[in-house]
Scaffold this motif. Structure first.
Motif, PDB file in Angstrom:
ATOM      1  N   LEU A  62      27.435  70.531 -73.380  1.00  0.00           N
ATOM      2  CA  LEU A  62      28.706  69.966 -72.923  1.00  0.00           C
ATOM      3  C   LEU A  62      29.813  71.006 -72.956  1.00  0.00           C
ATOM      4  N   MET A  63      29.920  71.725 -74.083  1.00  0.00           N
ATOM      5  CA  MET A  63      30.984  72.719 -74.216  1.00  0.00           C
ATOM      6  C   MET A  63      30.806  73.868 -73.228  1.00  0.00           C
ATOM      7  N   ALA A  64      29.581  74.345 -73.057  1.00  0.00           N
ATOM      8  CA  ALA A  64      29.324  75.429 -72.116  1.00  0.00           C
ATOM      9  C   ALA A  64      29.657  74.990 -70.688  1.00  0.00           C
ATOM     10  N   GLU A  65      29.261  73.780 -70.358  1.00  0.00           N
ATOM     11  CA  GLU A  65      29.537  73.241 -69.028  1.00  0.00           C
ATOM     12  C   GLU A  65      31.042  73.120 -68.802  1.00  0.00           C
ATOM     13  N   ASP A  66      31.754  72.625 -69.810  1.00  0.00           N
ATOM     14  CA  ASP A  66      33.210  72.465 -69.686  1.00  0.00           C
ATOM     15  C   ASP A  66      33.918  73.810 -69.581  1.00  0.00           C
ATOM     16  N   MET A  67      33.445  74.803 -70.329  1.00  0.00           N
ATOM     17  CA  MET A  67      34.040  76.142 -70.240  1.00  0.00           C
ATOM     18  C   MET A  67      33.919  76.693 -68.825  1.00  0.00           C
ATOM     19  N   ARG A  68      32.731  76.578 -68.278  1.00  0.00           N
ATOM     20  CA  ARG A  68      32.522  77.098 -66.927  1.00  0.00           C
ATOM     21  C   ARG A  68      33.405  76.372 -65.914  1.00  0.00           C
ATOM     22  N   ARG A  69      33.478  75.044 -66.010  1.00  0.00           N
ATOM     23  CA  ARG A  69      34.266  74.268 -65.056  1.00  0.00           C
ATOM     24  C   ARG A  69      35.749  74.596 -65.158  1.00  0.00           C
ATOM     25  N   GLU A  70      36.268  74.674 -66.374  1.00  0.00           N
ATOM     26  CA  GLU A  70      37.693  74.937 -66.562  1.00  0.00           C
ATOM     27  C   GLU A  70      38.086  76.304 -66.026  1.00  0.00           C
ATOM     28  N   VAL A  71      37.306  77.318 -66.345  1.00  0.00           N
ATOM     29  CA  VAL A  71      37.657  78.681 -65.927  1.00  0.00           C
ATOM     30  C   VAL A  71      37.447  78.854 -64.425  1.00  0.00           C
ATOM     31  N   ALA A  72      36.426  78.207 -63.884  1.00  0.00           N
ATOM     32  CA  ALA A  72      36.168  78.308 -62.440  1.00  0.00           C
ATOM     33  C   ALA A  72      37.287  77.685 -61.621  1.00  0.00           C
ATOM     34  N   ALA A  73      38.117  76.836 -62.241  1.00  0.00           N
ATOM     35  CA  ALA A  73      39.228  76.193 -61.524  1.00  0.00           C
ATOM     36  C   ALA A  73      40.359  77.170 -61.209  1.00  0.00           C
ATOM     37  N   LEU A  74      40.392  78.333 -61.856  1.00  0.00           N
ATOM     38  CA  LEU A  74      41.406  79.337 -61.557  1.00  0.00           C
ATOM     39  C   LEU A  74      41.151  79.905 -60.165  1.00  0.00           C
ATOM     40  N   ASP A  75      42.187  80.002 -59.353  1.00  0.00           N
ATOM     41  CA  ASP A  75      41.986  80.343 -57.939  1.00  0.00           C
ATOM     42  C   ASP A  75      41.478  81.761 -57.711  1.00  0.00           C
ATOM     43  N   TRP A  76      41.650  82.653 -58.659  1.00  0.00           N
ATOM     44  CA  TRP A  76      41.201  84.030 -58.481  1.00  0.00           C
ATOM     45  C   TRP A  76      39.786  84.278 -59.015  1.00  0.00           C
ATOM     46  N   VAL A  77      39.225  83.282 -59.702  1.00  0.00           N
ATOM     47  CA  VAL A  77      37.900  83.443 -60.313  1.00  0.00           C
ATOM     48  C   VAL A  77      36.812  83.169 -59.274  1.00  0.00           C
ATOM     49  N   GLN A  78      35.876  84.117 -59.158  1.00  0.00           N
ATOM     50  CA  GLN A  78      34.765  83.987 -58.213  1.00  0.00           C
ATOM     51  C   GLN A  78      33.448  83.676 -58.909  1.00  0.00           C
ATOM     52  N   ARG A  79      33.341  84.080 -60.175  1.00  0.00           N
ATOM     53  CA  ARG A  79      32.080  83.875 -60.903  1.00  0.00           C
ATOM     54  C   ARG A  79      32.387  83.729 -62.389  1.00  0.00           C
ATOM     55  N   VAL A  80      31.695  82.776 -63.043  1.00  0.00           N
ATOM     56  CA  VAL A  80      31.865  82.562 -64.482  1.00  0.00           C
ATOM     57  C   VAL A  80      30.496  82.573 -65.144  1.00  0.00           C
ATOM     58  N   ASP A  81      30.322  83.448 -66.120  1.00  0.00           N
ATOM     59  CA  ASP A  81      29.095  83.468 -66.928  1.00  0.00           C
ATOM     60  C   ASP A  81      29.449  83.020 -68.345  1.00  0.00           C
ATOM     61  N   VAL A  82      28.757  82.004 -68.821  1.00  0.00           N
ATOM     62  CA  VAL A  82      28.974  81.490 -70.173  1.00  0.00           C
ATOM     63  C   VAL A  82      27.694  81.699 -70.965  1.00  0.00           C
ATOM     64  N   THR A  83      27.812  82.352 -72.118  1.00  0.00           N
ATOM     65  CA  THR A  83      26.635  82.666 -72.932  1.00  0.00           C
ATOM     66  C   THR A  83      26.820  82.146 -74.348  1.00  0.00           C
ATOM     67  N   LEU A  84      25.872  81.346 -74.796  1.00  0.00           N
ATOM     68  CA  LEU A  84      25.832  80.874 -76.174  1.00  0.00           C
ATOM     69  C   LEU A  84      24.942  81.811 -76.971  1.00  0.00           C
ATOM     70  N   ASP A  85      25.438  82.290 -78.101  1.00  0.00           N
ATOM     71  CA  ASP A  85      24.682  83.205 -78.955  1.00  0.00           C
ATOM     72  C   ASP A  85      24.216  82.500 -80.226  1.00  0.00           C
TER      73      ASP A  85
END
Length: 269
Positions: A62-85
């Protein structure tokens, strides 16, 4: 870091601050889950961690999915990679997020249920906790219960006339749609089913019922921070209040000492 990169980095952090741990209802940025944010042009790479190696996979997803969605909403962002360690299901979660898969698609038959219902359950708890915090703050600021049960959403903005109340109101209104859609003329305060709060003299009992939700969340939050700090052995300021980490490390120290003493007592002479 140049001015543009600095602005973009700040914007990413601001979007990540909108992502909360579903159980604790606190931003992942405040909880210390985010370990790295890298911005290169339109590419954003985010790394995060959780308090234990075995934290619930559905919460992590859920958190990883939300991080990607929130950051991808920025108009200048073309790609978002989220990594859980450092998590037992890191490969599965990271692969699923990278493919844009759902939780069920990522975990297959191991997925107990879809995340939509889980998200709704925790959003309801979040609504109740935020409402309780705001109502208590308004009562402490001298607002009468009779006024609060009749207050509209538009009137709430006027009633929250300082920075603290304004911040609590903004967080609460971010969840106000959980009981149903609303507008400026809607009642500001309804229960989680969307029903108006009853007579003003029932306000205190209602708040006591909400407090049970808040206590559980606050305890879990303290536990989470303690586990995270203990796991990664992070330094804490000397002038702080004792935290769960202190008691955990103290107990571990005692156990280690007892174990060494026992070993000495039983060593051949």
């Amino acid at each position: 870091m140049d001015a543009v990169a600095g602005r973009q980095h700040h914007e990413v952090l601001a979007r990540l601050a909108r992502v909360t741990d579903p159980e604790l209802d606190e931003p992942v940025t405040t909880l210390g889950f985010i370990t790295d944010v890298a911005v290169e042009g339109g590419h954003v790479a985010i790394r995060f961690r959780l308090p234990t190696y075995w934290c619930a996979a559905n919460f992590a997803f859920l958190m990883a999915e939300d991080m990607r969605r929130e950051v991808a909403a920025l108009d200048w962002v073309q790609r978002v990679d989220v990594t859980l360690d450092d998590h037992m299901y890191a490969d599965t979660i990271n692969g699923g997020i990278r493919r844009g898969a759902t939780f069920h698609e990522a975990f297959g038959n191991d997925a107990a249920a879809d995340l939509d219902e889980l998200r709704l359950t925790f959003n309801r708890k979040s609504f109740q906790r935020r409402q309780e915090l705001l109502l208590r703050a308004l009562l402490e600021a001298g607002r009468a219960p009779e006024m609060l049960v009749r207050l509209t959403v538009a009137g709430l903005h006027a009633a929250c006339d300082d920075e603290v109340l304004g911040g609590l109101a903004a967080r609460y209104l971010d969840r106000r749609d959980i009981p149903g859609s609303f507008d400026g003329g809607s009642l500001a305060f309804v229960d989680v089913q969307g029903r108006p709060l009853s007579a003003a003299d029932a306000m205190r009992p209602y708040l006591r019922s909400l407090r049970n939700v808040a206590v559980n969340v606050e305890f879990n939050g303290a536990l989470c921070r303690g586990l995270l700090a203990a796991r990664f052995n992070e330094a804490q300021p000397d002038d702080r209040e004792p935290t769960l980490r202190d008691f955990m490390l103290q107990a571990l120290s005692r156990q280690t000492g007892e174990g060494q003493g026992h070993a000495q007592d039983t060593a051949p002479r």
